[in-house]
Design a protein around this motif. Structure first.
Motif, PDB file in Angstrom:
ATOM      1  N   THR A 163       0.840  -1.200   0.000  1.00 18.93           N
ATOM      2  CA  THR A 163       0.000   0.000   0.000  1.00 18.93           C
ATOM      3  C   THR A 163       0.873   1.247   0.000  1.00 18.93           C
ATOM      4  O   THR A 163       0.631   2.210  -0.723  1.00 18.93           O
ATOM      5  CB  THR A 163      -0.901   0.013   1.241  1.00 18.93           C
ATOM      6  OG1 THR A 163      -1.430  -1.285   1.419  1.00 18.93           O
ATOM      7  CG2 THR A 163      -2.020   1.011   1.100  1.00 18.93           C
ATOM      8  N   ARG A 164       1.899   1.205   0.829  1.00 17.21           N
ATOM      9  CA  ARG A 164       2.770   2.378   0.917  1.00 17.21           C
ATOM     10  C   ARG A 164       3.524   2.624  -0.385  1.00 17.21           C
ATOM     11  O   ARG A 164       3.739   3.768  -0.782  1.00 17.21           O
ATOM     12  CB  ARG A 164       3.759   2.203   2.062  1.00 17.21           C
ATOM     13  CG  ARG A 164       3.065   2.352   3.387  1.00 17.21           C
ATOM     14  CD  ARG A 164       4.039   2.240   4.503  1.00 17.21           C
ATOM     15  NE  ARG A 164       3.306   2.273   5.756  1.00 17.21           N
ATOM     16  CZ  ARG A 164       3.857   1.984   6.910  1.00 17.21           C
ATOM     17  NH1 ARG A 164       5.124   1.645   6.962  1.00 17.21           N
ATOM     18  NH2 ARG A 164       3.159   2.042   8.010  1.00 17.21           N
ATOM     19  N   MET A 202       1.095   4.129  -2.763  1.00 12.87           N
ATOM     20  CA  MET A 202       0.815   5.516  -2.405  1.00 12.87           C
ATOM     21  C   MET A 202       1.863   6.443  -2.989  1.00 12.87           C
ATOM     22  O   MET A 202       1.600   7.593  -3.292  1.00 12.87           O
ATOM     23  CB  MET A 202       0.796   5.664  -0.880  1.00 12.87           C
ATOM     24  CG  MET A 202      -0.595   5.761  -0.315  1.00 12.87           C
ATOM     25  SD  MET A 202      -0.655   5.212   1.409  1.00 12.87           S
ATOM     26  CE  MET A 202       0.460   6.344   2.181  1.00 12.87           C
ATOM     27  N   ARG A 203       3.077   5.918  -3.130  1.00 14.92           N
ATOM     28  CA  ARG A 203       4.167   6.713  -3.693  1.00 14.92           C
ATOM     29  C   ARG A 203       4.299   6.517  -5.210  1.00 14.92           C
ATOM     30  O   ARG A 203       5.299   6.909  -5.791  1.00 14.92           O
ATOM     31  CB  ARG A 203       5.483   6.311  -3.027  1.00 14.92           C
ATOM     32  CG  ARG A 203       5.586   6.813  -1.611  1.00 14.92           C
ATOM     33  CD  ARG A 203       5.966   8.272  -1.658  1.00 14.92           C
ATOM     34  NE  ARG A 203       6.107   8.791  -0.315  1.00 14.92           N
ATOM     35  CZ  ARG A 203       6.950   9.762  -0.005  1.00 14.92           C
ATOM     36  NH1 ARG A 203       7.702  10.293  -0.931  1.00 14.92           N
ATOM     37  NH2 ARG A 203       7.010  10.207   1.202  1.00 14.92           N
ATOM     38  N   TYR A 212      10.105   6.218   3.764  1.00 15.38           N
ATOM     39  CA  TYR A 212       8.661   6.242   3.580  1.00 15.38           C
ATOM     40  C   TYR A 212       8.006   4.884   3.643  1.00 15.38           C
ATOM     41  O   TYR A 212       6.833   4.771   3.908  1.00 15.38           O
ATOM     42  CB  TYR A 212       8.232   7.041   2.346  1.00 15.38           C
ATOM     43  CG  TYR A 212       8.879   6.651   1.062  1.00 15.38           C
ATOM     44  CD1 TYR A 212       9.817   7.491   0.474  1.00 15.38           C
ATOM     45  CD2 TYR A 212       8.562   5.468   0.424  1.00 15.38           C
ATOM     46  CE1 TYR A 212      10.421   7.156  -0.713  1.00 15.38           C
ATOM     47  CE2 TYR A 212       9.169   5.125  -0.771  1.00 15.38           C
ATOM     48  CZ  TYR A 212      10.086   5.982  -1.323  1.00 15.38           C
ATOM     49  OH  TYR A 212      10.675   5.639  -2.488  1.00 15.38           O
ATOM     50  N   ILE A 213       8.764   3.818   3.409  1.00 18.16           N
ATOM     51  CA  ILE A 213       8.150   2.500   3.564  1.00 18.16           C
ATOM     52  C   ILE A 213       8.036   2.162   5.042  1.00 18.16           C
ATOM     53  O   ILE A 213       7.048   1.600   5.494  1.00 18.16           O
ATOM     54  CB  ILE A 213       8.988   1.388   2.900  1.00 18.16           C
ATOM     55  CG1 ILE A 213       9.110   1.648   1.419  1.00 18.16           C
ATOM     56  CG2 ILE A 213       8.346   0.024   3.128  1.00 18.16           C
ATOM     57  CD1 ILE A 213      10.059   0.703   0.744  1.00 18.16           C
ATOM     58  N   ARG A 272       7.819   4.109   7.638  1.00 15.70           N
ATOM     59  CA  ARG A 272       7.164   5.005   8.574  1.00 15.70           C
ATOM     60  C   ARG A 272       5.815   4.472   8.995  1.00 15.70           C
ATOM     61  O   ARG A 272       4.951   4.162   8.200  1.00 15.70           O
ATOM     62  CB  ARG A 272       7.014   6.382   7.945  1.00 15.70           C
ATOM     63  CG  ARG A 272       6.780   7.388   9.037  1.00 15.70           C
ATOM     64  CD  ARG A 272       7.339   8.714   8.722  1.00 15.70           C
ATOM     65  NE  ARG A 272       6.206   9.580   8.466  1.00 15.70           N
ATOM     66  CZ  ARG A 272       6.221  10.511   7.536  1.00 15.70           C
ATOM     67  NH1 ARG A 272       7.262  10.666   6.780  1.00 15.70           N
ATOM     68  NH2 ARG A 272       5.181  11.264   7.370  1.00 15.70           N
ATOM     69  N   THR A 273       5.613   4.360  10.296  1.00 21.76           N
ATOM     70  CA  THR A 273       4.314   3.949  10.810  1.00 21.76           C
ATOM     71  C   THR A 273       3.590   5.180  11.288  1.00 21.76           C
ATOM     72  O   THR A 273       4.081   5.881  12.157  1.00 21.76           O
ATOM     73  CB  THR A 273       4.465   3.026  12.026  1.00 21.76           C
ATOM     74  OG1 THR A 273       5.771   3.159  12.516  1.00 21.76           O
ATOM     75  CG2 THR A 273       4.139   1.609  11.689  1.00 21.76           C
ATOM     76  N   THR A 303      -3.717  12.828   2.960  1.00 22.97           N
ATOM     77  CA  THR A 303      -2.450  12.177   3.279  1.00 22.97           C
ATOM     78  C   THR A 303      -2.523  11.493   4.638  1.00 22.97           C
ATOM     79  O   THR A 303      -2.138  10.335   4.802  1.00 22.97           O
ATOM     80  CB  THR A 303      -1.305  13.209   3.296  1.00 22.97           C
ATOM     81  OG1 THR A 303      -1.360  13.937   2.084  1.00 22.97           O
ATOM     82  CG2 THR A 303       0.043  12.544   3.425  1.00 22.97           C
ATOM     83  N   GLN A 354      -4.652   8.376   4.567  1.00 28.19           N
ATOM     84  CA  GLN A 354      -3.938   7.249   3.952  1.00 28.19           C
ATOM     85  C   GLN A 354      -2.903   6.671   4.897  1.00 28.19           C
ATOM     86  O   GLN A 354      -2.747   5.463   5.012  1.00 28.19           O
ATOM     87  CB  GLN A 354      -3.250   7.708   2.665  1.00 28.19           C
ATOM     88  CG  GLN A 354      -4.193   7.679   1.475  1.00 28.19           C
ATOM     89  CD  GLN A 354      -3.492   8.160   0.224  1.00 28.19           C
ATOM     90  OE1 GLN A 354      -2.540   8.938   0.300  1.00 28.19           O
ATOM     91  NE2 GLN A 354      -3.969   7.709  -0.918  1.00 28.19           N
ATOM     92  N   GLN A 355      -2.212   7.574   5.579  1.00 27.19           N
ATOM     93  CA  GLN A 355      -1.188   7.108   6.508  1.00 27.19           C
ATOM     94  C   GLN A 355      -1.791   6.273   7.625  1.00 27.19           C
ATOM     95  O   GLN A 355      -1.235   5.252   8.026  1.00 27.19           O
ATOM     96  CB  GLN A 355      -0.444   8.302   7.120  1.00 27.19           C
ATOM     97  CG  GLN A 355       0.623   8.844   6.201  1.00 27.19           C
ATOM     98  CD  GLN A 355       1.317  10.028   6.812  1.00 27.19           C
ATOM     99  OE1 GLN A 355       0.766  10.716   7.682  1.00 27.19           O
ATOM    100  NE2 GLN A 355       2.529  10.279   6.366  1.00 27.19           N
ATOM    101  N   ALA A 387      -2.774   2.869   6.415  1.00 29.64           N
ATOM    102  CA  ALA A 387      -1.629   1.997   6.152  1.00 29.64           C
ATOM    103  C   ALA A 387      -0.780   1.800   7.401  1.00 29.64           C
ATOM    104  O   ALA A 387       0.230   1.132   7.379  1.00 29.64           O
ATOM    105  CB  ALA A 387      -0.770   2.594   5.043  1.00 29.64           C
TER     106      ALA A 387
END
Lengths: 309, 415
Positions: B76-77, B80-81, B112-113, B115-116, B209, B212-213, B216
């Motif tokens: 998903t991440r 998203m990118r 960015y992958i 990051r929680t 954003t 989405q975060q 995910a």
């Protein structure tokens, strides 16, 4: 067809093989292996210098790497056309070796970039490998060799007989030891492609052995009364031509790959070349000779028994 | 009979040539088309450039479901990118390997992958009421008070949230993102339908954003980076070019070797070798096996080994001819008697290939794939294609002299 007394000369080849392995052992004790990052953990940077550095410049680069990263013995070597270099370095935290942090890595590259007037793209690639991966890779390699050897031994024992299987696998291990000797002697970096190369040799070098054994098996059926020594010599003289031919085609391909290939292919082709040559030699001079010695001593025992009875 | 054999041989060659053309140049008839292997093949990072990262779960014995949800999350991440050609795969029991072509800096990708976006709702004294783990949905909304992110909790989350709003009625409940307070609304009423909103977004983009975060953000465990590599794209294409060149030169030398030592059968083996290359390349290309540099080496190496079976057969044939057999009998005996050795030799190599396939990782696996497939294909072409072509050639009756078959003296042999 040739007519060479292979078996009469077998002791010469035993001595030769043992000699090479002793050299390997001495070299191993003296200087060990040149473990690449894949086995030690750390960072490899590949940098395009756009010029071939001199030996003094390489020494300077090693000094610089030592200063910035704290690596005790950093390795800097020229690759490909000589204009690119590979730097092997790590950070030390207590007893653990780790890859370079981004800060240290940037610091190192920027220092080199300033010296050689490089752009950001000249850092062609870099790789970080953790120590966990490294130790697993080592045990994986050993397991792969052990499992493959056992499976091949079983297969040959079923298709031929146990004695053939055992001597074929002994010849294989011989080839791997020769490969390792070349590695420690010439300080060639040991990395993950080495494992692939080793296992390929494992699969390939047994081919020639099988061709000779297959012929002995067949001749034993057809010419049952022939003396064992003559039988083995006959079989080897019958097959040596094709053993050399099959080895030649692979050696040609590997040699071209080695001459023309990029760094990672070179590092792969070289041990294969050594392994294939050793594999051809060992199937002719080691595997068959060992089988011959084993089989003849077994026959002597068999002949001795009825006398006692 | 003789003309028919010649026709058979020529048709065989034509089929191989046609297959060669399709595989290397592609084919287009009307609207239907077969892409060339060059376009169809999936190149590994070492040929294309990019980064790869290996993550390890920071937890002993994670379950398969946990690993799969972590994998899903990473996908998903990546989406998203807009890294649609990135791949993420589970390796072993607790690792995930991520490959992103075209990216230069692994550290950026890791950021960015990895990051929680941890969302937490906390009471005034800092006690946790409910966290993002219980969120089933999050979306951006425009309300009269501006842009907000609406959250929907699962059953457990709804219950916890209801308890929290009951307990802190009239007080503040803080909403924290990664430990940072982003909104601190006062509870107006007890909320028991499991819905909440986060206020204070600057614009729709920020709300989207964040939503989405959060969606995910529910990693079942922390992921540690244990390996990362970056390969420059120029390095990759250069490697591909030189390796292919080396492969072609190597193959041409093998072709020459076969013709010099085995004459007519050698020439036939060369045609079979072309068939071998076509079949192998087609399998690797169209079955979407990722082609790596060691993989190409595996193809080239197994091509060198592919002629081995032919050599065994032809050497046998030469022997039988010398023993005075007719051409056809010699060929039959050659194939039959060499078969044992060929099978045994190939099976042992396949054993090594399979061990490599099961125990190896990454690039070694690529090599093991092409090597194993290569040996199976070479076995097939040696006993079928070579045989078919050789039988046809012999039956034409055009090549009766033993010298065509590597015999030393000129002697007519009977077909």
């Amino acid at each position: 067809m040739t007519n060479i007394d292979f078996m009469g000369k077998r002791k010469i080849f035993y001595v030769l093989s043992i000699l090479v392995m002793v050299i390997g052992l001495v070299s191993y004790i003296m200087q060990g292996f040149n473990y690449d990052i894949d086995f030690t953990g750390g960072t490899v940077l590949e940098i395009d210098l756009h010029k071939v550095p001199s030996a003094a410049e390489i020494a300077d680069l090693e000094k610089l790497t030592k200063q910035i990263t704290g690596t005790q013995t950093p390795i800097v070597r020229k690759i490909e056309d000589g204009k690119k270099i590979m730097i092997n370095a790590h950070e030390v935290h207590g007893k653990k070796r780790t890859e370079l942090s981004k800060e240290v890595r940037d610091k190192l590259f920027n220092a080199i970039a300033k010296k050689y007037n490089l752009k950001k793209e000249d850092l062609v690639s870099y790789q970080n490998v953790g120590a966990v991966v490294s130790s697993e890779l080592k045990s994986q390699a050993i397991w792969a060799v052990v499992i493959a050897s056992i499976l091949m031994l079983i297969y040959i024992a079923i298709r031929f007989e146990f004695k053939f299987g055992t001597t074929a696998v002994v010849a294989l291990l011989h080839d791997l030891l020769i490969m390792l000797t070349v590695y420690t002697l010439f300080r060639i970096p040991l990395n993950s492609t080495f494992i692939a190369a080793m296992l390929t040799v494992l699969g390939y070098s047994i081919n020639d052995t099988i061709v000779v054994f297959d012929r002995i098996r067949e001749n034993r059926r057809i010419q049952g009364k022939m003396d064992l020594k003559n039988l083995v010599n006959l079989s080897m003289n019958q097959t040596i031509g094709r053993s050399l031919s099959t080895a030649a085609t692979v050696i040609i391909v590997l040699f071209v790959l080695y001459l023309m290939g990029v760094q990672s292919i070179k590092e792969f082709a070289f041990p294969l070349l050594v392994g294939v040559i050793s594999g051809t030699y060992s199937s002719i001079f080691i595997a068959t000779a060992l089988w011959f010695d084993w089989e003849s001593s077994a026959r002597k025992k068999l002949q001795a028994k009825p006398k006692r009875a | 009979m003789q003309n028919k054999s010649l026709a058979k041989f020529l048709i065989g060659c034509l089929v191989i040539a046609f297959a060669f053309y399709i595989v290397f140049f592609g084919l287009k008839i009307g609207t239907a088309s077969i892409p060339s292997v060059k376009d169809a093949v999936r190149y590994g990072l070492d040929l294309k450039g990019g980064v790869y990262i290996v993550y390890e779960a920071a937890k002993e014995n994670p379950t398969k479901r946990e690993m799969e949800s972590a994998l899903q999350l990473i996908r998903t991440r990546l989406d998203m990118r807009n890294f649609y050609d990135a791949t993420a795969t589970i390796q072993g029991s607790k690792r995930i390997r991520v490959e992103i072509p075209g990216v230069k800096d692994p550290d950026e990708a890791i950021q960015y992958i990895g990051r929680t976006a941890l969302i937490e709702f906390k009471g005034p004294s800092g006690d946790l009421i409910v966290s993002g783990r219980n969120v089933v949905d999050a979306y951006a909304q425009q309300t009269t008070s501006g842009y907000v992110v609406a959250l929907k909790f699962d059953k457990e989350g709804a219950k916890k949230f209801a308890e929290g709003t009951k307990k802190y009625l009239g007080q503040n409940i803080g909403i924290y993102l990664d430990g940072k307070l982003i909104s601190n609304p006062v509870v107006q009423a007890e909320i028991d339908n499991g819905e909440a909103v986060i206020e204070g977004m600057k614009d729709l983009n920020e709300a989207k954003t964040l939503a989405q975060q959060i969606k995910a953000g529910a990693l079942p465990f922390a992921l540690n980076v244990i390996e990362s590599r970056a390969i420059g794209p120029s390095l990759g294409s250069e490697a591909l070019k030189t390796t292919l060149k080396a492969g072609i030169v190597g193959l041409l030398l093998v072709f020459l070797f076969m013709i010099i030592f085995y004459r007519l059968p050698g020439f036939v083996a060369d045609i079979a070798l072309i068939a071998y290359v076509v079949i192998l390349v087609a399998i690797v290309g169209y079955a979407k096996i990722t082609l790596t540099l060691p993989g190409i080496a595996g193809i080239i190496l197994s091509a060198g080994m592919a002629v081995d079976a032919n050599i065994l057969i032809f050497a046998r044939m030469k022997e039988e001819l010398r023993a005075g057999k007719t051409l056809k009998a010699a060929m039959d005996a050659g194939f039959r008697r060499a078969l044992n050795a060929v099978v045994d030799a190939n099976v042992t190599t396949i054993i090594a290939g399979l061990v490599l396939l099961f125990l190896g990782t990454g690039p070694i696996k690529g090599f093991a794939w092409t090597l194993t497939i290569g040996i199976v294909v070479s076995f097939f072409t040696a006993i079928t294609v070579t045989r078919f072509l050789l039988v046809s050639v012999i039956n034409t009756g055009l090549f009766k002299d033993t010298r065509w078959y590597g015999g030393k003296k000129t002697r007519e042999v009977q077909a």
